[in-house]
Design a protein around this motif. Sequence first.
Motif, PDB file in Angstrom:
ATOM      1  N   THR A  26      -2.661 -12.364 -11.638  1.00  0.00           N
ATOM      2  CA  THR A  26      -1.547 -13.199 -11.201  1.00  0.00           C
ATOM      3  C   THR A  26      -1.636 -14.558 -11.873  1.00  0.00           C
ATOM      4  N   ILE A  27      -0.526 -14.991 -12.454  1.00  0.00           N
ATOM      5  CA  ILE A  27      -0.439 -16.321 -13.053  1.00  0.00           C
ATOM      6  C   ILE A  27       0.272 -17.204 -12.044  1.00  0.00           C
ATOM      7  N   GLU A  28      -0.447 -18.184 -11.526  1.00  0.00           N
ATOM      8  CA  GLU A  28       0.020 -18.956 -10.379  1.00  0.00           C
ATOM      9  C   GLU A  28       0.968 -20.083 -10.790  1.00  0.00           C
ATOM     10  N   ALA A  29       1.916 -20.380  -9.913  1.00  0.00           N
ATOM     11  CA  ALA A  29       2.787 -21.534 -10.086  1.00  0.00           C
ATOM     12  C   ALA A  29       2.003 -22.807  -9.792  1.00  0.00           C
ATOM     13  N   GLY A  30       2.418 -23.901 -10.424  1.00  0.00           N
ATOM     14  CA  GLY A  30       1.764 -25.183 -10.199  1.00  0.00           C
ATOM     15  C   GLY A  30       0.460 -25.359 -10.930  1.00  0.00           C
ATOM     16  N   GLN A  31       0.165 -24.430 -11.851  1.00  0.00           N
ATOM     17  CA  GLN A  31      -1.083 -24.494 -12.597  1.00  0.00           C
ATOM     18  C   GLN A  31      -0.834 -24.348 -14.086  1.00  0.00           C
ATOM     19  N   LEU A  32      -1.749 -24.922 -14.879  1.00  0.00           N
ATOM     20  CA  LEU A  32      -1.775 -24.667 -16.317  1.00  0.00           C
ATOM     21  C   LEU A  32      -2.790 -23.558 -16.558  1.00  0.00           C
ATOM     22  N   GLN A 181      -2.336 -32.329 -21.557  1.00  0.00           N
ATOM     23  CA  GLN A 181      -2.257 -33.153 -20.348  1.00  0.00           C
ATOM     24  C   GLN A 181      -0.836 -33.154 -19.791  1.00  0.00           C
ATOM     25  N   LEU A 182       0.146 -33.222 -20.692  1.00  0.00           N
ATOM     26  CA  LEU A 182       1.546 -33.203 -20.270  1.00  0.00           C
ATOM     27  C   LEU A 182       1.886 -31.884 -19.591  1.00  0.00           C
ATOM     28  N   LEU A 183       1.468 -30.766 -20.176  1.00  0.00           N
ATOM     29  CA  LEU A 183       1.773 -29.453 -19.605  1.00  0.00           C
ATOM     30  C   LEU A 183       1.118 -29.290 -18.234  1.00  0.00           C
ATOM     31  N   ARG A 184      -0.098 -29.767 -18.118  1.00  0.00           N
ATOM     32  CA  ARG A 184      -0.780 -29.696 -16.809  1.00  0.00           C
ATOM     33  C   ARG A 184      -0.044 -30.527 -15.768  1.00  0.00           C
ATOM     34  N   GLN A 185       0.406 -31.713 -16.173  1.00  0.00           N
ATOM     35  CA  GLN A 185       1.142 -32.586 -15.255  1.00  0.00           C
ATOM     36  C   GLN A 185       2.467 -31.953 -14.838  1.00  0.00           C
ATOM     37  N   THR A 189       3.485 -31.251 -11.026  1.00  0.00           N
ATOM     38  CA  THR A 189       4.532 -32.053 -10.388  1.00  0.00           C
ATOM     39  C   THR A 189       5.810 -31.259 -10.158  1.00  0.00           C
ATOM     40  N   LEU A 190       6.116 -30.295 -11.042  1.00  0.00           N
ATOM     41  CA  LEU A 190       7.354 -29.535 -10.923  1.00  0.00           C
ATOM     42  C   LEU A 190       7.145 -28.134 -10.360  1.00  0.00           C
ATOM     43  N   GLY A 191       5.892 -27.742 -10.143  1.00  0.00           N
ATOM     44  CA  GLY A 191       5.612 -26.419  -9.598  1.00  0.00           C
ATOM     45  C   GLY A 191       5.896 -25.294 -10.574  1.00  0.00           C
ATOM     46  N   LYS A 192       5.855 -25.587 -11.879  1.00  0.00           N
ATOM     47  CA  LYS A 192       6.131 -24.567 -12.883  1.00  0.00           C
ATOM     48  C   LYS A 192       4.935 -23.626 -13.054  1.00  0.00           C
ATOM     49  N   THR A 193       5.218 -22.397 -13.447  1.00  0.00           N
ATOM     50  CA  THR A 193       4.192 -21.464 -13.899  1.00  0.00           C
ATOM     51  C   THR A 193       4.089 -21.631 -15.411  1.00  0.00           C
ATOM     52  N   ILE A 194       2.987 -22.190 -15.904  1.00  0.00           N
ATOM     53  CA  ILE A 194       2.853 -22.466 -17.338  1.00  0.00           C
ATOM     54  C   ILE A 194       1.662 -21.685 -17.889  1.00  0.00           C
ATOM     55  N   LEU A 195       1.956 -20.833 -18.862  1.00  0.00           N
ATOM     56  CA  LEU A 195       0.946 -20.022 -19.536  1.00  0.00           C
ATOM     57  C   LEU A 195       0.988 -20.344 -21.018  1.00  0.00           C
ATOM     58  N   MET A 196      -0.152 -20.740 -21.590  1.00  0.00           N
ATOM     59  CA  MET A 196      -0.213 -21.039 -23.022  1.00  0.00           C
ATOM     60  C   MET A 196      -1.441 -20.391 -23.635  1.00  0.00           C
ATOM     61  N   SER A 208      -7.462 -26.927 -18.378  1.00  0.00           N
ATOM     62  CA  SER A 208      -6.750 -25.841 -17.707  1.00  0.00           C
ATOM     63  C   SER A 208      -7.189 -25.717 -16.254  1.00  0.00           C
ATOM     64  N   ASP A 209      -6.297 -25.190 -15.434  1.00  0.00           N
ATOM     65  CA  ASP A 209      -6.647 -24.849 -14.057  1.00  0.00           C
ATOM     66  C   ASP A 209      -7.267 -23.460 -13.988  1.00  0.00           C
ATOM     67  N   THR A 210      -6.719 -22.553 -14.793  1.00  0.00           N
ATOM     68  CA  THR A 210      -7.185 -21.163 -14.805  1.00  0.00           C
ATOM     69  C   THR A 210      -7.261 -20.675 -16.248  1.00  0.00           C
ATOM     70  N   LEU A 211      -8.246 -19.825 -16.509  1.00  0.00           N
ATOM     71  CA  LEU A 211      -8.391 -19.185 -17.819  1.00  0.00           C
ATOM     72  C   LEU A 211      -8.137 -17.687 -17.700  1.00  0.00           C
TER      73      LEU A 211
END
Length: 256
Positions: A26-32, A181-185, A189-196, A208-211
């Motif tokens: 699971t790729i969580e929302a609010g995390q990089l 840093q911008l993507l993590r922020q 702040t916006l509750g986005k699910t961000i995967l890079m 990163s919050d999760t690997l």
Amino acid sequence: MELHSVTIGYRQGHDTKVVAEGISGTIEAGQLTCLLGPNGIGKSTLLRTVSAFQPHLSGRILLKGKDIQQYTKRELSRLVGVVLTEKTDVRNMTVRELVGLGRSPYTGFWGTLSADDYAIVDDSIRQVGIQSLTNRSIDTLSDGERQKSMTAKALAQQTDIIILDEPTAFLDFPSKVELMQLLRQLARTLGKTILMSTHDVELALQLSDTLWLMQPGRLSIGTPRQLADNGTLNDFISQQGITFDASTLRIQVNKQ
């Protein structure tokens, strides 16, 4: 975003090429979330698959609890934003016009932006902190400025999920740090699910919050600290001339 026993790869005629299988997580929302792995392991294939650019071979991918195959292309364009590695060869277009393309899933046939659309575009530019670039031509930007502009475009698309394939690939070190840093922020702040995906392992360990770590026949998921403590990162990083310090999450290159 949830993946359940997903197999990724390609179908060519009667032949099927499996790149990786049994992918669950699971790729969580609010995390990089950073996707790591050696070259050729299938990171880009996985990103294209969860972006619906290509179909998965088996298993299930759920976006907001709904199977990815049940969404129309238009629905997906309002749910998933994608930033690719390739440099955009765009001329005679300003940053504001580029970011405005992120509104295309919401505009009519002629793609005309309303006052509300422009308000969203300008707010996306503000959130990324590139107001000074608003009227600059895309072909005059540095690589870092270009990647920030593409990130603003993804924000203007107002998707819950943003997927980025090697967004730091062409950047100098300070720009890499700034973008991550911008993507993590933005995730927080916006509750986005961000995967890079990234090859900048040490930055991923710090920011990163999760690997998600792809290795042959194996996918490991956890915080950098969890994967350091269970030895997974040491197995991935340490080799001749390179040492991983699990206590500090630092990589040391040994002098010969």
